[in-house]
Design a protein around this motif. Structure first.
Motif, mmCIF file in Angstrom:
data_model
loop_
_atom_site.group_PDB
_atom_site.id
_atom_site.type_symbol
_atom_site.label_atom_id
_atom_site.label_comp_id
_atom_site.label_asym_id
_atom_site.label_seq_id
_atom_site.Cartn_x
_atom_site.Cartn_y
_atom_site.Cartn_z
ATOM 1 N N TYR A 240 0.836 -1.187 0.000
ATOM 2 C CA TYR A 240 0.000 0.000 0.000
ATOM 3 C C TYR A 240 0.876 1.243 0.000
ATOM 4 O O TYR A 240 2.010 1.210 0.475
ATOM 5 C CB TYR A 240 -0.918 0.006 1.230
ATOM 6 C CG TYR A 240 -1.952 -1.088 1.191
ATOM 7 C CD1 TYR A 240 -3.228 -0.859 0.697
ATOM 8 C CD2 TYR A 240 -1.625 -2.375 1.621
ATOM 9 C CE1 TYR A 240 -4.166 -1.882 0.645
ATOM 10 C CE2 TYR A 240 -2.563 -3.399 1.578
ATOM 11 C CZ TYR A 240 -3.831 -3.145 1.089
ATOM 12 O OH TYR A 240 -4.751 -4.153 1.030
ATOM 13 N N SER A 241 0.324 2.322 -0.536
ATOM 14 C CA SER A 241 1.103 3.552 -0.638
ATOM 15 C C SER A 241 0.259 4.753 -0.256
ATOM 16 O O SER A 241 -0.937 4.803 -0.533
ATOM 17 C CB SER A 241 1.623 3.730 -2.066
ATOM 18 O OG SER A 241 2.202 4.999 -2.229
ATOM 19 N N ASN A 242 0.915 5.727 0.403
ATOM 20 C CA ASN A 242 0.258 7.000 0.678
ATOM 21 C C ASN A 242 0.393 7.901 -0.538
ATOM 22 O O ASN A 242 1.401 7.870 -1.239
ATOM 23 C CB ASN A 242 0.901 7.686 1.891
ATOM 24 C CG ASN A 242 0.680 6.893 3.155
ATOM 25 O OD1 ASN A 242 -0.366 6.298 3.342
ATOM 26 N ND2 ASN A 242 1.691 6.881 4.027
ATOM 27 N N ASP A 243 -0.607 8.711 -0.783
ATOM 28 C CA ASP A 243 -0.603 9.604 -1.941
ATOM 29 C C ASP A 243 0.203 10.855 -1.589
ATOM 30 O O ASP A 243 -0.286 11.784 -0.960
ATOM 31 C CB ASP A 243 -2.042 9.984 -2.308
ATOM 32 C CG ASP A 243 -2.097 10.709 -3.647
ATOM 33 O OD1 ASP A 243 -1.043 10.772 -4.307
ATOM 34 O OD2 ASP A 243 -3.176 11.209 -4.007
ATOM 35 N N SER A 244 1.480 10.857 -1.950
ATOM 36 C CA SER A 244 2.341 11.999 -1.658
ATOM 37 C C SER A 244 3.407 12.093 -2.735
ATOM 38 O O SER A 244 3.529 11.221 -3.591
ATOM 39 C CB SER A 244 2.991 11.848 -0.282
ATOM 40 O OG SER A 244 3.905 10.773 -0.278
ATOM 41 N N GLU A 245 4.186 13.164 -2.683
ATOM 42 C CA GLU A 245 5.235 13.343 -3.677
ATOM 43 C C GLU A 245 6.280 12.238 -3.563
ATOM 44 O O GLU A 245 6.796 11.740 -4.560
ATOM 45 C CB GLU A 245 5.898 14.710 -3.495
ATOM 46 C CG GLU A 245 6.915 15.040 -4.581
ATOM 47 C CD GLU A 245 7.534 16.407 -4.395
ATOM 48 O OE1 GLU A 245 8.284 16.845 -5.289
ATOM 49 O OE2 GLU A 245 7.258 17.035 -3.352
#
Length: 429
Positions: A240-245
């Protein structure tokens, strides 16, 4: 009109292709806040060319004691690897532990050569990696060495520690003539003249003459996050990944991976995969899967340093180590209480760009004199060697310049010549 139409079509196709490449890049490097599992895909279908320990745990310098006042040095990788393979293939017979006097006699002896590893290594690890049969007694299994000496006069091999105070001597049998022919081929081996005097700082070999080396430019490839997730994660199919740069990946097992958008630095955290024993030497084998699984992505990696559960591997170019900021050209594995931290960079040097530029480096004696003049405490110098400094290309960020530079191992850390002098003059060390 037809010609104009053809041109419009060609230009449109080029624009579409470029747009497709940009969109693909964004998709692969900027994942959304969701599961990244590729459902229905068989991971075993992807073949990765893994690294072997025999490709990484290798000597990087050759010193030939030809005659008095005629000592030679080479870092030519093909020659060093061929010599080392010949030494490994010899038949090892009886062995004995030697003290400082006998060890130093072997080290300074003429008509001999020695292969130097960047850092000490337990002889039992070396024995396992190269499937050698040294038949060492238990009390010598933990012996650490960083140098292998071969004497043409006695046909003995010595595994010597960094302080030159202890060694293990082996009687060996094999093709000594081929070894001598290889070592004596001065033209092929690209030797540099060196000196080894008692007054040399840290007892290192000094480069006798100024040395002119080429600078190199390389196309830089930015690796996708999947390169590292597949190499490092124990469970890489449900991320899973966080939506960030920045790239921020994690899974339910507690593993995590971050890639900094501004400098490309990669940081992985997880549990050590291997369930090997807690012996001191198992550390080398427990941590190597993180190097093995990255394959050839990082180029020519060499074992470079180890201390307190922290092991470092570096890129080598033309036989010289690469030094760069933000973990460029480097992979580091740190173990603490069965937790593992892996650090590297997603930027990799890949395709060389022809260049005729050169840099002339001063002799080692002149380097040391300049360091003394700048106020450097020479008692804290452990080593000095030439490396390639990774610099961002002035014209494009898609290329890197590799510039020959003197590096000094000072008080436990590596500094470029200019960096060390600058810090000392500013009172920073």
């Amino acid at each position: 009109m037809n010609q104009i139409g053809d041109k419009v079509v060609k230009i449109s196709l080029i624009v579409l292709i470029l747009l497709s490449l940009v969109l693909s890049w964004k998709i692969w490097t900027k994942p959304a806040n969701r599961s990244l599992a590729e459902k229905g895909k068989d991971p075993s279908s992807e073949l990765v060319q893994t690294k072997k320990m025999t490709e990484v745990y290798v000597p990087t310098k050759l010193f030939y004691h030809k005659e008095k006042d005629n000592l030679l040095y080479s870092n030519k990788e093909t020659v060093i690897n061929s010599l080392h393979n010949k030494l490994v293939a010899l038949h090892y017979k009886s062995n004995e532990a030697l003290g400082e006097k006998e060890t130093r006699e072997a080290f300074y002896a003429l008509n001999s050569f020695n292969l130097l590893f960047p850092k000490e290594l337990p002889v039992s690890v070396y024995e396992s990696v190269y499937k050698a049969d040294f038949k060492l007694p238990k009390e010598l299994q933990e012996f650490n060495f960083n140098r292998i000496i071969y004497s043409f006069d006695t046909e003995k091999i010595y595994f010597v520690n960094a302080s030159l105070k202890k060694s293990i001597a082996f009687d060996v049998k094999g093709d000594s003539k081929t070894l001598k022919d290889m070592v004596m081929n001065e033209k092929k081996n690209n030797y540099f003249p060196v000196t080894l005097e008692p007054e040399n700082i840290s007892g290192i070999y000094y480069m006798k003459d100024e040395i002119k080396l080429k600078t190199y430019s390389y196309i830089v490839a930015t690796q996708s996050f999947t390169t590292f997730s597949k190499a490092f994660f124990d469970q890489s199919n449900d991320l899973y990944s966080n939506d960030s740069e920045n790239v921020n990946l994690s899974n339910a097992e507690g593993e995590s991976l971050t890639i900094q958008a501004d400098n490309g630095e990669v940081n992985y955290f997880g549990k050590l995969k291997s369930q090997e024993s807690d012996s001191k030497n198992s550390f080398y084998f427990d941590t190597f899967p993180y190097v093995e699984n990255i394959g050839n992505t990082l180029g020519t990696l060499r074992y470079f340093d180890v201390k307190d559960g922290d092991i470092t591997y570096r890129n080598y170019i033309e036989g010289f180590p690469v030094f760069g900021q933000n973990m460029k050209g480097r992979l580091e594995v740190i173990v603490q209480n069965r937790n593992v931290f892996v650090r590297t960079n997603q930027e990799m040097i890949q395709i060389p760009i022809p260049s005729s530029e050169t840099v002339t480096l001063m002799t080692t004696a002149d380097l040391m004199a300049e360091l003394v003049s700048a106020g450097v405490d020479t008692s804290l110098i452990n080593d000095a060697q030439i490396g390639y400094e990774w610099q961002t290309n002035a014209e494009t960020k898609q290329a890197a310049d590799l510039v020959p530079t003197w590096y000094i191992h000072y008080d436990g850390a590596w500094y470029s010549h200019s960096e060390l002098v600058g810090k000392i003059e500013k009172g920073g060390l």
